[in-house]
Design an enzyme around this catalytic site. Structure first.
Site, PDB file in Angstrom:
ATOM      1  N   ASN A 188       5.993 -28.961  52.811  1.00  0.00           N
ATOM      2  CA  ASN A 188       5.326 -30.130  52.231  1.00  0.00           C
ATOM      3  C   ASN A 188       4.016 -29.676  51.580  1.00  0.00           C
ATOM      4  O   ASN A 188       3.219 -28.973  52.198  1.00  0.00           O
ATOM      5  CB  ASN A 188       5.057 -31.151  53.347  1.00  0.00           C
ATOM      6  CG  ASN A 188       4.468 -32.449  52.812  1.00  0.00           C
ATOM      7  OD1 ASN A 188       3.381 -32.462  52.239  1.00  0.00           O
ATOM      8  ND2 ASN A 188       5.174 -33.544  52.998  1.00  0.00           N
ATOM      9  N   HIS A 246       7.817 -32.717  48.932  1.00  0.00           N
ATOM     10  CA  HIS A 246       8.180 -32.687  50.348  1.00  0.00           C
ATOM     11  C   HIS A 246       8.778 -31.319  50.671  1.00  0.00           C
ATOM     12  O   HIS A 246       9.133 -30.561  49.768  1.00  0.00           O
ATOM     13  CB  HIS A 246       9.186 -33.795  50.659  1.00  0.00           C
ATOM     14  CG  HIS A 246       8.609 -35.170  50.564  1.00  0.00           C
ATOM     15  ND1 HIS A 246       9.194 -36.271  51.133  1.00  0.00           N
ATOM     16  CD2 HIS A 246       7.469 -35.618  49.960  1.00  0.00           C
ATOM     17  CE1 HIS A 246       8.452 -37.339  50.886  1.00  0.00           C
ATOM     18  NE2 HIS A 246       7.406 -36.974  50.174  1.00  0.00           N
ATOM     19  N   GLU A 305      11.677 -30.590  51.870  1.00  0.00           N
ATOM     20  CA  GLU A 305      13.066 -30.478  51.402  1.00  0.00           C
ATOM     21  C   GLU A 305      13.118 -30.302  49.882  1.00  0.00           C
ATOM     22  O   GLU A 305      13.914 -29.505  49.378  1.00  0.00           O
ATOM     23  CB  GLU A 305      13.872 -31.712  51.814  1.00  0.00           C
ATOM     24  CG  GLU A 305      13.976 -31.912  53.320  1.00  0.00           C
ATOM     25  CD  GLU A 305      12.845 -32.779  53.891  1.00  0.00           C
ATOM     26  OE1 GLU A 305      11.746 -32.806  53.312  1.00  0.00           O
ATOM     27  OE2 GLU A 305      13.074 -33.425  54.927  1.00  0.00           O
ATOM     28  N   SER A 360      12.990 -35.151  60.662  1.00  0.00           N
ATOM     29  CA  SER A 360      14.004 -36.030  60.069  1.00  0.00           C
ATOM     30  C   SER A 360      13.627 -36.385  58.632  1.00  0.00           C
ATOM     31  O   SER A 360      12.493 -36.775  58.363  1.00  0.00           O
ATOM     32  CB  SER A 360      14.128 -37.303  60.915  1.00  0.00           C
ATOM     33  OG  SER A 360      15.108 -38.154  60.351  1.00  0.00           O
ATOM     34  N   CYS A 410      12.925 -38.053  55.112  1.00  0.00           N
ATOM     35  CA  CYS A 410      12.568 -39.394  54.620  1.00  0.00           C
ATOM     36  C   CYS A 410      13.684 -39.903  53.701  1.00  0.00           C
ATOM     37  O   CYS A 410      14.624 -39.177  53.379  1.00  0.00           O
ATOM     38  CB  CYS A 410      11.236 -39.333  53.875  1.00  0.00           C
ATOM     39  SG  CYS A 410      11.358 -38.538  52.260  1.00  0.00           S
ATOM     40  N   CYS A 447      14.163 -37.713  50.513  1.00  0.00           N
ATOM     41  CA  CYS A 447      14.881 -36.450  50.735  1.00  0.00           C
ATOM     42  C   CYS A 447      16.319 -36.692  51.195  1.00  0.00           C
ATOM     43  O   CYS A 447      17.214 -35.903  50.889  1.00  0.00           O
ATOM     44  CB  CYS A 447      14.117 -35.586  51.729  1.00  0.00           C
ATOM     45  SG  CYS A 447      12.512 -35.081  51.066  1.00  0.00           S
ATOM     46  N   ASP A 477       1.120 -40.025  54.294  1.00  0.00           N
ATOM     47  CA  ASP A 477       2.422 -39.425  54.008  1.00  0.00           C
ATOM     48  C   ASP A 477       3.572 -40.392  54.252  1.00  0.00           C
ATOM     49  O   ASP A 477       4.530 -40.420  53.485  1.00  0.00           O
ATOM     50  CB  ASP A 477       2.618 -38.157  54.839  1.00  0.00           C
ATOM     51  CG  ASP A 477       3.757 -37.293  54.309  1.00  0.00           C
ATOM     52  OD1 ASP A 477       3.703 -36.945  53.117  1.00  0.00           O
ATOM     53  OD2 ASP A 477       4.689 -37.009  55.055  1.00  0.00           O
TER      54      ASP A 477
HETATM   55 ZN   LIG Z   1      10.932 -36.292  52.210  1.00  0.00          ZN
END
Ligand SMILES: [Zn+2]
Length: 142
Positions: free
Chosen positions: A38, A49, A51, A74, A76, A79, A139
């Site tokens: 991130n 992010h 990912e 986990s 968001c 993503c 965030d």
């Molecule tokens: Zn994300």
């Protein structure tokens, strides 16, 4: 696989950022295609992010079938959408205690989801949220 994502999360923390890391692996399960963390703070970019950073680092792939996205937290909605958009087959999640993202939704839509409930990932986020609640709330948009 999780180790690479955790290294990325730690690198992000060391840069003064949000400690979430990710890595995209090829269908063989061992070839690393891309890794990232991130960079909301570092790049002044809320769309960077872990990912998406790992995904972009992997460059263009002809197909994402069989690939695995490993992330410390986990994913968001953004993503999770990326995973479905590009047909990434598997998501390995370090932990879901700090944030309940889209992993359940992904599983419902045929993505193979593995939740590790890793204590190191959970501790990274717990410490960060306690130290920088302002950044964390920014965030997750609360
Ligand atoms: Zn994300």
């Amino acid at each position: 696989m999780l180790l690479t994502a955790v290294e990325e999360a730690r690198a992000g923390l060391a840069e003064g950022g949000i400690p979430i890391g990710a890595a995209l692996f090829a269908p063989d399960g061992s070839t690393l295609l891309g890794r990232g963390h991130n960079r909301r703070v570092q790049d002044d970019d809320p769309s960077m992010h872990a990912e998406t950073a790992a995904f972009r680092a992997a460059g263009r792939q002809r197909s994402y079938r069989g690939t695995t996205m490993v992330t410390t937290l986990s994913p968001c909605w953004y993503c999770s959408g990326l995973v479905r958009q590009f047909g990434i087959s598997r998501v390995v999640v370090g932990e879901t205690r700090s944030f309940e993202g889209g992993h359940g939704w992904l599983a419902e839509h045929g993505v193979q989801v593995v939740v590790l409930d890793d204590p190191e990932c959970a501790a990274l986020m717990k410490d960060f949220i306690a130290t920088r609640p302002d950044l964390w709330n920014e965030d997750i948009g609360v």
